[in-house]
Scaffold this active site. Sequence first.
Site, PDB file in Angstrom:
ATOM      1  N   HIS A  22       2.570 -15.100  68.364  1.00 55.99           N
ATOM      2  CA  HIS A  22       2.335 -15.345  69.776  1.00 55.99           C
ATOM      3  C   HIS A  22       1.322 -14.476  70.309  1.00 55.99           C
ATOM      4  O   HIS A  22       1.169 -13.424  69.802  1.00 55.99           O
ATOM      5  CB  HIS A  22       3.498 -15.127  70.355  1.00 55.99           C
ATOM      6  N   GLU A  65       1.493 -12.283  72.764  1.00 57.16           N
ATOM      7  CA  GLU A  65       2.046 -11.001  73.244  1.00 57.16           C
ATOM      8  C   GLU A  65       2.196 -10.034  71.698  1.00 57.16           C
ATOM      9  O   GLU A  65       2.028  -8.966  71.617  1.00 57.16           O
ATOM     10  CB  GLU A  65       3.205 -11.336  73.917  1.00 57.16           C
ATOM     11  N   CYS A  88       8.278 -16.252  76.012  1.00 55.91           N
ATOM     12  CA  CYS A  88       9.356 -16.838  75.410  1.00 55.91           C
ATOM     13  C   CYS A  88      10.313 -15.464  75.281  1.00 55.91           C
ATOM     14  O   CYS A  88       9.911 -14.211  75.058  1.00 55.91           O
ATOM     15  CB  CYS A  88       9.053 -17.290  74.239  1.00 55.91           C
ATOM     16  N   CYS A 107       9.201 -12.702  72.349  1.00 52.14           N
ATOM     17  CA  CYS A 107       8.150 -12.018  72.862  1.00 52.14           C
ATOM     18  C   CYS A 107       8.512 -11.058  73.874  1.00 52.14           C
ATOM     19  O   CYS A 107       8.155 -10.012  74.085  1.00 52.14           O
ATOM     20  CB  CYS A 107       6.781 -12.953  73.537  1.00 52.14           C
TER      21      CYS A 107
END
Length: 151
Positions: free
Chosen positions: A56, A58, A86, A89
């Site tokens: 992801h 991040e 999410c 993250c």
Amino acid sequence: MTQAIKEKLMRLAMSEADQAVQEGNSHFGAVLADLDGNVIASAHNNTKSTQDPVAHAEVNLIRKIVRQTQSKDLSNYYMIINALPCPMCAAVCIKYKIRNYILGADNEKHMNPYIKIFDIARYSHEIINIETGILKEECQKQIEEARKIVK
């Protein structure tokens, strides 16, 4: 940090999200900035193009900056993301001591588990500063448009 700087940083996160979509990935981008708003690094989601389910925006950004700095303490930075992170993250960011967040669009309703960063932050040992809604409508529109492109 001024509103103009926050919006500039969010536009950079949105640019990263656009790059993710161009590469066939999900529509998320992130920026790490110092407390004065100077950009340190940026990254985007590339889970599909790398076949890495945790790549992801991040996570990619934290991987990048930790390699550069050799530090696990990112408390002197802001994380700017075009959407609320999410749960994975959010937890990773908090684990690496990121305390300041500037966020765009709301969580997507299909997120599973549907746990917001605010819920995770309540259990942190540190105070977490979260500012939401920066260019919210623009970020939401970008995500909706990207969903039509990337399946």
